[in-house]
Enzyme design. Structure first.
Site, PDB file in Angstrom:
ATOM      1  N   LYS A   1       0.825  -1.216   0.000  1.00  0.00           N
ATOM      2  CA  LYS A   1       0.000   0.000   0.000  1.00  0.00           C
ATOM      3  C   LYS A   1       0.858   1.264   0.000  1.00  0.00           C
ATOM      4  O   LYS A   1       0.500   2.250  -0.622  1.00  0.00           O
ATOM      5  CB  LYS A   1      -1.018   0.003   1.137  1.00  0.00           C
ATOM      6  CG  LYS A   1      -0.454   0.095   2.546  1.00  0.00           C
ATOM      7  CD  LYS A   1      -1.589   0.089   3.570  1.00  0.00           C
ATOM      8  CE  LYS A   1      -1.130  -0.355   4.948  1.00  0.00           C
ATOM      9  NZ  LYS A   1      -0.210   0.550   5.612  1.00  0.00           N
TER      10      LYS A   1
ATOM     11  N   ARG B   1      -8.878   1.862  11.013  1.00  0.00           N
ATOM     12  CA  ARG B   1      -8.524   0.453  11.174  1.00  0.00           C
ATOM     13  C   ARG B   1      -9.433  -0.233  12.177  1.00  0.00           C
ATOM     14  O   ARG B   1      -9.215  -1.386  12.506  1.00  0.00           O
ATOM     15  CB  ARG B   1      -7.098   0.356  11.677  1.00  0.00           C
ATOM     16  CG  ARG B   1      -6.094   0.020  10.585  1.00  0.00           C
ATOM     17  CD  ARG B   1      -4.766  -0.216  11.265  1.00  0.00           C
ATOM     18  NE  ARG B   1      -3.793  -0.767  10.377  1.00  0.00           N
ATOM     19  CZ  ARG B   1      -2.572  -0.279  10.233  1.00  0.00           C
ATOM     20  NH1 ARG B   1      -2.196   0.775  10.875  1.00  0.00           N
ATOM     21  NH2 ARG B   1      -1.714  -0.859   9.445  1.00  0.00           N
TER      22      ARG B   1
ATOM     23  N   ARG C   1      11.752  -7.444   5.203  1.00  0.00           N
ATOM     24  CA  ARG C   1      11.758  -6.011   4.880  1.00  0.00           C
ATOM     25  C   ARG C   1      12.838  -5.262   5.666  1.00  0.00           C
ATOM     26  O   ARG C   1      13.020  -5.466   6.852  1.00  0.00           O
ATOM     27  CB  ARG C   1      10.379  -5.437   5.225  1.00  0.00           C
ATOM     28  CG  ARG C   1      10.235  -3.957   4.986  1.00  0.00           C
ATOM     29  CD  ARG C   1       8.810  -3.542   4.827  1.00  0.00           C
ATOM     30  NE  ARG C   1       7.979  -3.749   6.017  1.00  0.00           N
ATOM     31  CZ  ARG C   1       6.689  -3.434   6.064  1.00  0.00           C
ATOM     32  NH1 ARG C   1       6.086  -2.933   4.996  1.00  0.00           N
ATOM     33  NH2 ARG C   1       5.991  -3.635   7.150  1.00  0.00           N
TER      34      ARG C   1
ATOM     35  N   ARG D   1      12.147  -2.831  11.012  1.00  0.00           N
ATOM     36  CA  ARG D   1      11.095  -2.255  11.865  1.00  0.00           C
ATOM     37  C   ARG D   1      10.863  -3.182  13.059  1.00  0.00           C
ATOM     38  O   ARG D   1      10.814  -4.402  12.884  1.00  0.00           O
ATOM     39  CB  ARG D   1       9.811  -2.138  11.045  1.00  0.00           C
ATOM     40  CG  ARG D   1       9.574  -0.739  10.537  1.00  0.00           C
ATOM     41  CD  ARG D   1       8.459  -0.693   9.533  1.00  0.00           C
ATOM     42  NE  ARG D   1       7.179  -1.155  10.069  1.00  0.00           N
ATOM     43  CZ  ARG D   1       6.026  -1.010   9.437  1.00  0.00           C
ATOM     44  NH1 ARG D   1       5.993  -0.409   8.267  1.00  0.00           N
ATOM     45  NH2 ARG D   1       4.906  -1.445   9.952  1.00  0.00           N
TER      46      ARG D   1
ATOM     47  N   ARG E   1      -0.173  -8.959  14.073  1.00  0.00           N
ATOM     48  CA  ARG E   1      -0.724  -7.839  13.284  1.00  0.00           C
ATOM     49  C   ARG E   1      -1.741  -8.343  12.272  1.00  0.00           C
ATOM     50  O   ARG E   1      -2.754  -7.697  12.019  1.00  0.00           O
ATOM     51  CB  ARG E   1       0.405  -7.089  12.560  1.00  0.00           C
ATOM     52  CG  ARG E   1       1.113  -6.101  13.464  1.00  0.00           C
ATOM     53  CD  ARG E   1       2.459  -5.698  12.904  1.00  0.00           C
ATOM     54  NE  ARG E   1       2.356  -4.909  11.685  1.00  0.00           N
ATOM     55  CZ  ARG E   1       3.372  -4.742  10.830  1.00  0.00           C
ATOM     56  NH1 ARG E   1       4.542  -5.300  11.059  1.00  0.00           N
ATOM     57  NH2 ARG E   1       3.215  -4.007   9.756  1.00  0.00           N
TER      58      ARG E   1
HETATM   59  P1  AMP Z   1       1.576   0.451   9.513  1.00  0.00           P
HETATM   60  O1  AMP Z   1       2.828   1.164   9.140  1.00  0.00           O
HETATM   61  O2  AMP Z   1       0.370   1.021   8.827  1.00  0.00           O
HETATM   62  O3  AMP Z   1       1.677  -1.035   9.372  1.00  0.00           O
HETATM   63  O4  AMP Z   1       1.341   0.734  11.100  1.00  0.00           O
HETATM   64  C1  AMP Z   1       2.300   0.345  12.069  1.00  0.00           C
HETATM   65  C2  AMP Z   1       1.673   0.328  13.444  1.00  0.00           C
HETATM   66  O5  AMP Z   1       1.167   1.630  13.797  1.00  0.00           O
HETATM   67  C3  AMP Z   1       0.484  -0.605  13.605  1.00  0.00           C
HETATM   68  O6  AMP Z   1       0.870  -1.950  13.848  1.00  0.00           O
HETATM   69  C4  AMP Z   1      -0.226   0.017  14.806  1.00  0.00           C
HETATM   70  O7  AMP Z   1       0.438  -0.294  16.008  1.00  0.00           O
HETATM   71  C5  AMP Z   1      -0.044   1.511  14.550  1.00  0.00           C
HETATM   72  N1  AMP Z   1      -1.160   2.071  13.749  1.00  0.00           N
HETATM   73  C6  AMP Z   1      -1.127   2.518  12.466  1.00  0.00           C
HETATM   74  N2  AMP Z   1      -2.335   2.954  12.043  1.00  0.00           N
HETATM   75  C7  AMP Z   1      -3.169   2.758  13.096  1.00  0.00           C
HETATM   76  C8  AMP Z   1      -4.560   2.988  13.303  1.00  0.00           C
HETATM   77  N3  AMP Z   1      -5.363   3.493  12.327  1.00  0.00           N
HETATM   78  N4  AMP Z   1      -5.079   2.685  14.511  1.00  0.00           N
HETATM   79  C9  AMP Z   1      -4.318   2.178  15.485  1.00  0.00           C
HETATM   80  N5  AMP Z   1      -3.006   1.919  15.375  1.00  0.00           N
HETATM   81  C10 AMP Z   1      -2.425   2.195  14.188  1.00  0.00           C
END
Ligand code: AMP
Length: 303
Positions: free
Chosen positions: A4, A80, A115, A144, A155
């Protein structure tokens, strides 16, 4: 890890939207050690969702900035949860389209575990599928903290529960895309979806400006869009020239085709004299170029 981030970058490049990624915003808060960052870190490290209120406040504050109001937005990784989707609904914040990238679990796990991030350039690599160009980059790559096997599994579980909670709110706007294909193929599919939305929106706008009902056969026959390679007003000096050339050539073709009435609409929804200085400059120069080009041709220019 569905890809994405890459698709968002390509969409933003082509359509000029402001990319709002909650994952990126949260990571920035964590690395700057802010109050939000302190609250979010533990959840993120454990592959859990950060509390709804923390994320929603952060997103709503970003959505109210002038650049977002002017250019539109692309939300990535938000909403989310059911509560997050309902918060947007209660504020009457609705997207035009909801894209769901689907990738099988095994591929997602492999993509995450392999990654790597280059902290200097921000570029993302994969140990097997997209290794770094040289030893120097390889030595500085980081992983990460939530990209370990266990955390990715957790996740994925959270993602499944939450997407099930979010999708019903957007079922009328939902477009599922097979994300297990080359980047360009996926982007092509997304582009054609977005193009339809742009066409509908500009037809409605034009009809409104002319006081005509939208989508009448007459207005479709009389008006024609000018195809250019660049759909947004470019900021960069280097590509402005292509923009002018494109618009001027397309305008010439439209004038030569006697059946076509020509109207050039330039709309800037909200001007911010400080932030939009290049955009305004580009448009003023374009209008000047158009006027001079057609004045030279002996055609009348009504400005
Ligand atoms: P991502 O980079 O989108 O995979 O997000 C990494 C982490 O940030 C996730 O595993 C969550 O811990 C937190 N996070 C990102 N977006 C949200 C959201 N909309 N609501 C809650 N936690 C989020």
């Amino acid at each position: 890890a569905s890809g994405k981030g890459t698709q968002c970058r390509m969409i933003v490049e082509k359509y000029g939207l402001v990319h709002i990624s909650t994952g990126d915003l949260l990571r920035a808060e964590v690395s700057s050690g802010t109050d939000i960052g302190k609250k979010a870190k533990e959840y993120m490290d454990n592959g859990m969702l950060v509390p709804d209120q923390v994320v929603t406040d952060m997103v709503v504050s970003r959505l109210s900035q002038p650049d977002v109001r002017e250019r539109g937005w692309l939300l990535d990784g938000y909403p989310r949860s059911y509560a997050q989707a309902q918060s947007l609904e209660s504020m009457k914040i609705r997207p035009d389209i909801f894209i769901l990238l689907e990738v099988p679990d095994d591929n997602l796990i492999d993509r995450c575990v392999g990654r790597r991030l280059d902290p200097v350039t921000g570029k993302i690599y994969h140990v097997k599928n997209f290794p770094p160009e040289n030893e120097e980059i390889s030595a500085r790559l980081t992983t990460r903290s939530d990209d370990t096997f266990e955390k990715v599994k957790s996740r994925l579980e959270t993602y499944k529960q939450n997407s099930e909670a979010v999708i019903p709110t957007y079922s009328d706007l939902l477009n599922q895309i097979d994300g297990n294909r080359p980047v360009e193929v996926i982007f092509h599919e997304i582009e054609s979806m977005l193009q339809k939305i742009c066409t509908n929106a500009s037809e409605k706008k034009l009809a409104k400006a002319n006081g005509k009902p939208p989508d009448t056969t007459a207005s479709k026959k009389e008006w024609r869009g000018i195809p250019t390679r660049l759909n947004n007003i470019p900021h960069s000096r280097e590509i402005r020239k292509y923009f002018y050339d494109d618009v001027i050539q397309a305008t010439k073709r439209a004038i030569e085709d006697k059946k076509t009435r020509l109207q050039i609409d330039i709309n800037i929804p909200e001007l911010n004299p400080e932030m939009d200085v290049y955009r305004i400059g580009t448009l003023m120069e374009l209008v000047r170029d158009l006027s001079l080009t057609f004045a030279d041709d002996g055609k009348r220019v009504k400005g």
